[in-house]
Design a protein around this motif. Structure first.
Motif: not given
Lengths: 419, 451
Positions: B98, B129, B133, B136, B140-141, B303-304, B306-312
């Protein structure tokens, strides 16, 4: 606020094994063989490439081409065309993403609608399931199973049952997700196995999402085969790759999807409405990495040969250590993880806090807290319907410095002596 | 999901048949498997003004005042911080999903000071991102089918497709130019009509998106405190969320002040504030941004994530953390990059405006940000020979790129269909460019009327 705020697409996808277990490892300062990343540095030539990019012209710090930095996509097209046996167009057939993770996300968002079914082969990298769910799709699971005969010593002994796989296909099945080399098992699918899957994809007009982030890490003569290179598969396969795994630089988060332009273009639409660009300097460094590897491909200079050679020794070292303390490792043919059967180990998991959780989750927490050794429970890589069958395995990561592996060995030896 | 309702709810976004994507889809249909069409969520979202115009302007003989990125170097200490970070082994591997701890702590210090409140670095911040990001993750959230989201025109173009991709309905309201002839128009002459805004809120309204300083107009303090308060009052009255895109927050010019709507009473708990390292430190190619807000909202963005790109990326986050801490120490001093960049840009703004006025165009002087809208009506440029389906500003920009070798962005890319007529005589120029670029632009503009 009185009203419900969050979107329903976030329901049921809020738990995450990595968030939970990496925190646990950090809290207990455990020797960390859990999350999959190297604790050694990337090779010098890519580190140098990154430094050169950072001190390069102003363009290195500004936006580059949204779908992939031109030098990177050109070098990748050149590099992979000869492996896949297909002329890859750098601008049409490649999308660069923030890690392979985002390539997977983009694929599901671009291609999976509400009601579409996606077959996931178990054990699976845990993100496939929540990503399918978030896209409104329905995951259908097919497990790899140990062959019935004899000792199960290698990941090659875990196989798919073709009839079982075909029985899971319905008119709603949009895609199948495979991961080779597989995380966590380490299985490297053989050509015949991939052909069986390919035949079904063609027969039932399914897409194939092939997660190949560990493509260079194969041992004992196992060969990584790209399903996209099989006849009839280029036009229906999305191959996902990772700069982080390829060059031991997981923190750079450079990944990609390679596939037929008519599929990649939908992923581009997702990409331009999600993150739009990826960081420039990291892409430049990975581009240099591929250029160098293209020149030395197949020679002893190649990092793609050196890394697996180095990891082969670590794999064997860890396996020997686990065997010596009565844990039964399943020897992986590829990747950098090893799973071990813990069913013969007797411990008193007397922790009220973990009551109700599956056995391997409880075991891993106990091992972290009581022995200071962090691993990952393998049932995290299984669907709810099958996790009970596979809750006696834990996953070790061996892409670690020898000192880390030695420290883990010491912990295990002390523990086994104490028993 | 009710497909019919989804289709009916979709606002028609600009469709330019000149766009390559339409033609390509027809050509490759022979290769498309029957089942391999795209998902409904991206229907009509494949067109994008940047994809269309940035490749054109990549030609080095064209003076590019189009896409918003600096051609001036970033401060050397951020580049040094990045090189230093990358030399540390651990910094080349995954960090906290996060947000890298040193970065979220630095952000909590900077924004804690600015907002005058304690901000929990782990629960009230998400690193993403880029500002893109963050937008986005926020959509989405928190946004879904059945929701309406109010967007003020002109808007940064991604808001509408992101709202649509989340399955919701964008509801547009234009900024309007105050009537009356004026010698010099500034972004402050554009206002939101309170009654009109109020009429856009209803029980389905989930959120309003505001962008201050605004891209492309440059309106800052979106808006004065009174206007922000008006928006806040409506949010509270209708129990809606506010997504405040403040990526240009430090680029506010003399006489103006950036106000964070999240600091107004009753707003912290319902606002997500978005920031950008790329805009803050002139490193757009680093693609790091952040969302700051209350835990009960940020947790869904996490939550979004951790289900999209996880980390930067890790080393980039470490370098931004160092940059923030350095500037935090100097925050009230002129050396602080947050103020020194604004001062440098103010000079460029004024220079750009003067050149445009001399060339016979009417610039809208921005109070913030690094874009300037320019009204080209008085040039009376005849473009009747060009594609009729394009709006005037699209035609003008294409003509200008070809004939004058100067690139800009058409402003109707930032508005919905109904407002096109109101904005089609405007183009957007970016002035965060080095002197040599502005010199080259000046040459072109000076010689405008010569063939």
């Amino acid at each position: 606020m009185a009203r419900r705020l969050h979107a329903s697409r976030t329901d049921g996808v809020d738990k995450n094994v990595w968030v939970e277990f990496t925190k646990l490892a950090a809290d207990y300062k455990a020797v960390n063989l859990g999350q999959g990343f190297p604790d050694f540095s990337p090779p010098k030539f890519v580190q140098d490439a990154f430094c050169n990019a950072v001190s390069g012209g102003f363009q290195m710090h500004q936006y580059t081409r949204a779908f992939g930095h031109p030098p990177l996509v050109k070098n990748m097209a050149k590099f992979f065309s000869r492996i896949v046996g297909h002329e890859i167009d750098p601008f049409e057939d490649i999308l660069v993403t923030v890690g392979a993770y985002q390539a997977l996300f983009s694929a599901f968002q671009a291609l999976i609608d509400e009601g579409d079914e996606v077959i996931i082969v178990e054990p699976f990298f845990d993100c496939y399931q929540p990503m399918v769910k978030m896209a409104g799709g329905k995951a259908v699971y097919v497990p790899l199973r140990p062959k019935a005969d004899g000792a199960i010593l290698s990941s090659g002994d875990w196989v798919l049952n073709p009839k079982e796989l075909e029985s899971k296909i319905t008119p709603s099945t949009k895609a199948i997700v495979i991961n080779t080399p597989n995380n966590p098992l380490g299985k490297v699918y053989k050509t015949e196995e991939l052909q069986m899957i390919a035949d079904l994809c063609i027969k039932h007009d399914m897409l194939c999402i092939s997660d190949e982030v560990y493509e260079w890490l194969t041992y004992d003569g196992a060969k990584h085969v790209k399903i996209a290179s099989l006849p009839g598969m280029w036009e229906r396969t999305i191959t996902v790759g990772s700069g982080g795994k390829t060059f031991s630089a997981t923190g750079w988060k450079v990944g990609w999807a390679i596939g037929a332009g008519h599929i990649i273009k939908h992923m581009k639409t997702i990409h331009q409405n999600t993150v739009y660009h990826c960081a420039t300097a990291a892409q430049e460094a990975v581009a240099q990495g591929f250029e160098r590897e293209y020149e030395v491909f197949g020679t002893p200079e190649s990092y793609f040969l050196q890394l697996p050679a180095m990891l082969y020794h670590k794999r064997n070292k860890l396996a020997a250590c686990l065997q010596s303390v009565g844990l039964q490792p399943i020897m992986p043919e590829g990747g950098y993880f090893m799973i071990a059967d813990i069913s013969s180990v007797k411990v008193d998991l007397n922790d009220k806090r973990t009551e109700g959780e599956s056995y391997d989750f409880r075991f891993v927490k106990w091992l972290t807290k009581e022995k200071g050794l962090a691993t990952i429970p393998v049932s995290a890589f299984y669907s709810p319907e099958h996790s009970k069958e596979f809750d006696k395995y834990i996953r070790f990561c061996f892409v670690k410095e020898d000192s880390t592996l030695d420290a883990a060995g010491d912990i295990l030896r002390k523990w086994s002596q104490a028993q | 999901m009710n497909t019919a309702r989804l289709v009916l709810n979709c606002t028609k976004f600009a469709c330019y048949p000149a766009n390559i994507n339409c033609r390509r889809r027809l050509c490759t249909s022979q290769y498309m498997m029957s089942r391999h069409s795209h998902t409904k969520r991206i229907a009509g979202l494949d067109k994008n003004v940047w994809v269309a115009f940035t490749s054109v302007a990549a030609d080095p003989s064209i003076v590019n005042l189009g896409q918003g990125f600096p051609d001036i170097p970033p401060p050397s200490y951020v580049k040094e911080a990045l090189a230093k970070a990358a030399s540390v082994d651990r910094m080349n591997q995954y960090t906290r999903g996060f947000g890298h701890p040193s970065l979220v702590k630095a952000l909590s210090q900077v924004y804690g000071k600015v907002c005058e409140r304690q901000i929990d670095p782990f629960k009230e911040i998400l690193v993403t991102v880029g500002g893109y990001g963050s937008l986005f993750s926020t959509m989405q959230a928190l946004v879904e089918e059945g929701d309406e989201v109010i967007i003020i025109e002109p808007f940064f173009d991604c808001y509408v497709p992101m709202v649509r991709m989340a399955g919701a309905k964008p509801v547009l309201i234009p900024l309007r130019l105050k009537p009356g002839k004026k010698q010099t128009i500034t972004s402050a002459d554009w206002y939101l009509d309170p009654d009109e805004l109020s009429s856009k809120f209803n029980s389905r309204t989930k959120a309003i998106i505001i962008n201050t300083p605004n891209n492309p107009i440059g309106k800052a303090s979106v808006f004065t405190r009174e206007e922000l308060q008006m928006i806040a009052d409506l949010c509270i009255k209708h129990d809606t969320l506010c997504f405040s895109d403040e990526v240009y927050e430090w680029l506010v010019y003399r006489g103006h002040q950036h106000i964070k709507i999240a600091t107004l009473p009753g707003m912290w708990d319902r606002t997500i504030t978005i920031g950008s390292a790329g805009k803050t430190f002139s490193v757009t190619g680093w693609k790091l941004g952040w969302s700051v807000g209350p835990e009960h909202l940020i947790k869904h963005l996490q939550t979004v994530m951790q289900n999209t790109l996880y980390t930067c990326p890790t080393p980039l986050q470490e370098a931004v953390a160092q940059g923030l801490l350095l500037n935090l120490k100097m925050i009230d001093q002129p050396e602080c990059y947050f103020s020194s960049l604004a001062e440098e840009l103010e000079g460029k703004r004024d220079r750009m405006a003067a050149i445009l006025q001399e060339a016979g165009m009417t610039p809208v002087i921005p109070e913030g940000g690094y874009f300037m809208l320019v009204d080209v009506t008085s040039l009376n440029q005849d473009l009747s020979h060009m594609d009729d389906d394009d709006a005037y500003d699209y035609k003008f920009v294409k003509w200008m790129i070809k004939e004058k070798k100067l690139a800009a962005i058409p402003v109707t890319a930032f508005v919905g269909d109904e407002s096109k007529k109101q904005f089609e005589k405007y183009i957007r120029l970016c002035f965060i460019k080095q002197d040599s670029t502005l010199d080259a632009a000046e040459e072109i503009l000076k010689n405008w009327s010569k063939i």
